[in-house]
Design a protein around this motif. Structure first.
Motif, mmCIF file in Angstrom:
data_model
loop_
_atom_site.group_PDB
_atom_site.id
_atom_site.type_symbol
_atom_site.label_atom_id
_atom_site.label_comp_id
_atom_site.label_asym_id
_atom_site.label_seq_id
_atom_site.Cartn_x
_atom_site.Cartn_y
_atom_site.Cartn_z
ATOM 1 N N LEU A 1 0.814 -1.213 0.000
ATOM 2 C CA LEU A 1 0.000 0.000 0.000
ATOM 3 C C LEU A 1 0.847 1.263 0.000
ATOM 4 C CD1 LEU A 1 -2.699 -1.143 2.579
ATOM 5 C CD2 LEU A 1 -3.088 -0.675 0.153
ATOM 6 N N ALA A 2 2.092 1.132 0.477
ATOM 7 C CA ALA A 2 2.975 2.304 0.556
ATOM 8 C C ALA A 2 3.719 2.578 -0.742
ATOM 9 C CB ALA A 2 3.980 2.119 1.692
ATOM 10 N N GLN A 3 3.654 1.663 -1.688
ATOM 11 C CA GLN A 3 4.369 1.863 -2.946
ATOM 12 C C GLN A 3 3.780 3.017 -3.734
ATOM 13 O OE1 GLN A 3 4.168 -1.994 -4.803
ATOM 14 N NE2 GLN A 3 5.988 -2.761 -3.749
ATOM 15 N N ARG A 4 4.637 3.600 -4.581
ATOM 16 C CA ARG A 4 4.231 4.786 -5.338
ATOM 17 C C ARG A 4 4.203 4.494 -6.831
ATOM 18 N NH1 ARG A 4 8.354 9.077 -2.368
ATOM 19 N NH2 ARG A 4 7.591 8.767 -0.233
ATOM 20 N N GLY A 5 3.624 5.460 -7.574
ATOM 21 C CA GLY A 5 3.653 5.399 -9.022
ATOM 22 C C GLY A 5 2.908 4.197 -9.575
ATOM 23 N N THR A 6 3.473 3.587 -10.604
ATOM 24 C CA THR A 6 2.810 2.481 -11.293
ATOM 25 C C THR A 6 2.740 1.218 -10.445
ATOM 26 O OG1 THR A 6 4.914 1.843 -12.330
ATOM 27 C CG2 THR A 6 3.493 3.358 -13.559
ATOM 28 N N ARG A 7 3.570 1.148 -9.386
ATOM 29 C CA ARG A 7 3.578 -0.044 -8.526
ATOM 30 C C ARG A 7 2.484 0.025 -7.461
ATOM 31 N NH1 ARG A 7 8.305 -3.061 -8.458
ATOM 32 N NH2 ARG A 7 8.014 -3.502 -6.252
ATOM 33 N N ARG A 8 1.836 1.188 -7.319
ATOM 34 C CA ARG A 8 0.808 1.352 -6.298
ATOM 35 C C ARG A 8 -0.418 0.511 -6.633
ATOM 36 N NH1 ARG A 8 0.091 5.134 -2.358
ATOM 37 N NH2 ARG A 8 -2.042 5.462 -1.610
ATOM 38 N N ILE A 9 -1.016 -0.115 -5.632
ATOM 39 C CA ILE A 9 -2.208 -0.928 -5.836
ATOM 40 C C ILE A 9 -3.316 -0.449 -4.910
ATOM 41 C CG2 ILE A 9 -0.848 -2.929 -6.542
ATOM 42 C CD1 ILE A 9 -1.409 -4.166 -3.815
ATOM 43 N N GLY A 10 -4.546 -0.767 -5.279
ATOM 44 C CA GLY A 10 -5.694 -0.380 -4.469
ATOM 45 C C GLY A 10 -5.869 -1.270 -3.254
ATOM 46 N N ARG A 11 -6.743 -0.835 -2.336
ATOM 47 C CA ARG A 11 -6.935 -1.573 -1.089
ATOM 48 C C ARG A 11 -7.578 -2.936 -1.330
ATOM 49 N NH1 ARG A 11 -6.332 1.002 3.659
ATOM 50 N NH2 ARG A 11 -7.997 -0.167 4.678
ATOM 51 N N ALA A 12 -8.492 -3.008 -2.284
ATOM 52 C CA ALA A 12 -9.144 -4.292 -2.548
ATOM 53 C C ALA A 12 -8.132 -5.315 -3.058
ATOM 54 C CB ALA A 12 -10.275 -4.100 -3.562
ATOM 55 N N GLN A 13 -7.266 -4.892 -3.969
ATOM 56 C CA GLN A 13 -6.238 -5.799 -4.488
ATOM 57 C C GLN A 13 -5.244 -6.163 -3.396
ATOM 58 O OE1 GLN A 13 -4.056 -4.245 -7.845
ATOM 59 N NE2 GLN A 13 -2.840 -6.129 -8.106
ATOM 60 N N ALA A 14 -4.886 -5.170 -2.572
ATOM 61 C CA ALA A 14 -3.942 -5.425 -1.476
ATOM 62 C C ALA A 14 -4.521 -6.431 -0.488
ATOM 63 C CB ALA A 14 -3.601 -4.121 -0.765
ATOM 64 N N ARG A 15 -5.814 -6.307 -0.208
ATOM 65 C CA ARG A 15 -6.430 -7.245 0.735
ATOM 66 C C ARG A 15 -6.460 -8.655 0.154
ATOM 67 N NH1 ARG A 15 -11.075 -6.486 5.140
ATOM 68 N NH2 ARG A 15 -11.095 -8.644 5.842
ATOM 69 N N ALA A 16 -6.737 -8.774 -1.141
ATOM 70 C CA ALA A 16 -6.745 -10.091 -1.772
ATOM 71 C C ALA A 16 -5.360 -10.720 -1.733
ATOM 72 C CB ALA A 16 -7.234 -9.962 -3.216
ATOM 73 N N LEU A 17 -4.327 -9.919 -1.988
ATOM 74 C CA LEU A 17 -2.959 -10.429 -1.926
ATOM 75 C C LEU A 17 -2.591 -10.829 -0.501
ATOM 76 C CD1 LEU A 17 -1.152 -7.933 -4.342
ATOM 77 C CD2 LEU A 17 -1.462 -10.383 -4.694
ATOM 78 N N ALA A 18 -3.053 -10.036 0.481
ATOM 79 C CA ALA A 18 -2.771 -10.363 1.883
ATOM 80 C C ALA A 18 -3.392 -11.703 2.257
ATOM 81 C CB ALA A 18 -3.292 -9.259 2.795
ATOM 82 N N SER A 19 -4.615 -11.948 1.810
ATOM 83 C CA SER A 19 -5.279 -13.222 2.092
ATOM 84 C C SER A 19 -4.506 -14.391 1.480
ATOM 85 C CB SER A 19 -6.708 -13.197 1.544
ATOM 86 O OG SER A 19 -7.486 -12.228 2.226
ATOM 87 N N GLU A 20 -4.013 -14.174 0.273
ATOM 88 C CA GLU A 20 -3.241 -15.217 -0.407
ATOM 89 C C GLU A 20 -1.960 -15.546 0.356
ATOM 90 O OE1 GLU A 20 -0.692 -15.478 -4.559
ATOM 91 O OE2 GLU A 20 -2.597 -14.374 -4.560
ATOM 92 N N VAL A 21 -1.280 -14.511 0.831
ATOM 93 C CA VAL A 21 -0.016 -14.721 1.532
ATOM 94 C C VAL A 21 -0.261 -15.314 2.917
ATOM 95 C CG1 VAL A 21 2.093 -13.619 2.367
ATOM 96 C CG2 VAL A 21 1.076 -12.857 0.237
ATOM 97 N N LEU A 22 -1.333 -14.913 3.583
ATOM 98 C CA LEU A 22 -1.667 -15.516 4.872
ATOM 99 C C LEU A 22 -1.875 -17.018 4.724
ATOM 100 C CD1 LEU A 22 -4.086 -12.835 6.373
ATOM 101 C CD2 LEU A 22 -1.862 -13.500 7.303
ATOM 102 N N THR A 23 -2.536 -17.419 3.655
ATOM 103 C CA THR A 23 -2.720 -18.847 3.385
ATOM 104 C C THR A 23 -1.380 -19.537 3.192
ATOM 105 O OG1 THR A 23 -4.862 -18.404 2.345
ATOM 106 C CG2 THR A 23 -3.809 -20.519 1.851
#
Length: 266
Positions: free
Chosen positions: A115-137
């Motif tokens: 979420l702290a990334q800038r520019g083109t690497r920045r992602i939205g909260r919904a995408q960040a939450r989905a990635l977090a769920s994947e990594v938690l698994t």
């Protein structure tokens, strides 16, 4: 553990002549160390031997007095601010006490760097939450844990969340600071297994500092020992308990008698 690097491989991290003092206290005294790509290296040594300062120098949190630190052949100490930030984005870190943000739910802790990334690497909260769920698994936690606060988690679960945060951005380099501190032997072995699996899946280069010899032999391919700011031994992590080096043998077996003496604190 990761497969051995190819012969003649260029070091992922190359350290030469590293010195650091705080006042009249010499903490690092000419460290030379190569970390090959795709390998896991454990660094052992007593309190005050320079392990944590070495990691902080590589991370750019502490500026050494002399020496060079190269990542992929580029001296990080001579980089400009933008280059240094780009390099640090390649690094994931599991802190000793997980260092989670109490005010944020678990999923935001995991996705904090994303979420702290800038520019083109920045992602939205919904995408960040989905990635977090994947990594938690990936670290053996149900995605529903993402809605909890760190204070609601056990020590072992907090370590897993810290590991999830460290690997969320799929870093090329992973640092582990005393990954099994405060855990019982079984949970320590679980965390070590997760570390090995995550490093293998990502193909990352890993460095861990630890006092836990069982952990060191489980997660390490290579090992090094610091004593009074100097590198006194390097070898295979599997040889830590039978190294033939008097200092390493005394430390790994916890013997009172040997070349390492207790120093009086001033």
């Amino acid at each position: 553990m990761t497969p051995p690097a190819a012969p003649g491989a260029v070091p992922k991290i190359r350290i030469r002549g590293l010195h650091k003092s705080f006042g009249d206290k010499r903490v690092l005294d000419g460290i030379d160390l190569d970390i090959l790509p795709g390998t896991s290296t454990v660094i052992i040594g007593g309190s005050g031997s320079g392990k944590s300062v070495l990691l902080r120098c590589i991370l750019g949190l502490v500026e050494p007095d002399a020496g060079t630190i190269e990542i992929d052949g580029v001296d990080v100490l001579s980089m400009n601010r933008r280059q240094a930030e780009a390099t640090r984005e390649q690094i994931g870190m599991l802190f000793q006490n997980a260092a989670l943000f109490d005010s944020l739910p678990v999923w935001e802790n995991v996705a904090f760097g994303l979420l702290a990334q800038r520019g083109t690497r920045r992602i939205g909260r919904a995408q960040a939450r989905a990635l977090a769920s994947e990594v938690l698994t990936q670290v053996g936690l149900d995605p529903s844990v993402g809605d909890l606060r760190p204070a609601e988690l056990s020590g072992g679960m907090q370590k897993r969340v810290g590991l999830a945060r460290a690997i969320a951005s799929r870093p090329q380099i992973l640092f582990f600071d005393e990954p099994t501190t405060g855990l019982d032997p079984i949970m320590g072995a679980v965390i070590d297994g997760l570390i090995v699996d995550c490093v293998r899946v990502l193909g990352s280069t890993a460095i861990a500092i630890t006092h836990d010899m069982a952990s060191a032999t489980r997660i390490g391919d290579e090992a090094a020992m610091l004593y009074k700011g100097r590198l006194v031994w390097q070898g295979k992590a599997a040889s830590l308990l039978d190294s033939g080096n008097p200092m390493v043998d005394q430390f790994t077996h916890g013997r009172r008698e040997g070349p390492i003496g207790m120093e009086l604190r001033r």
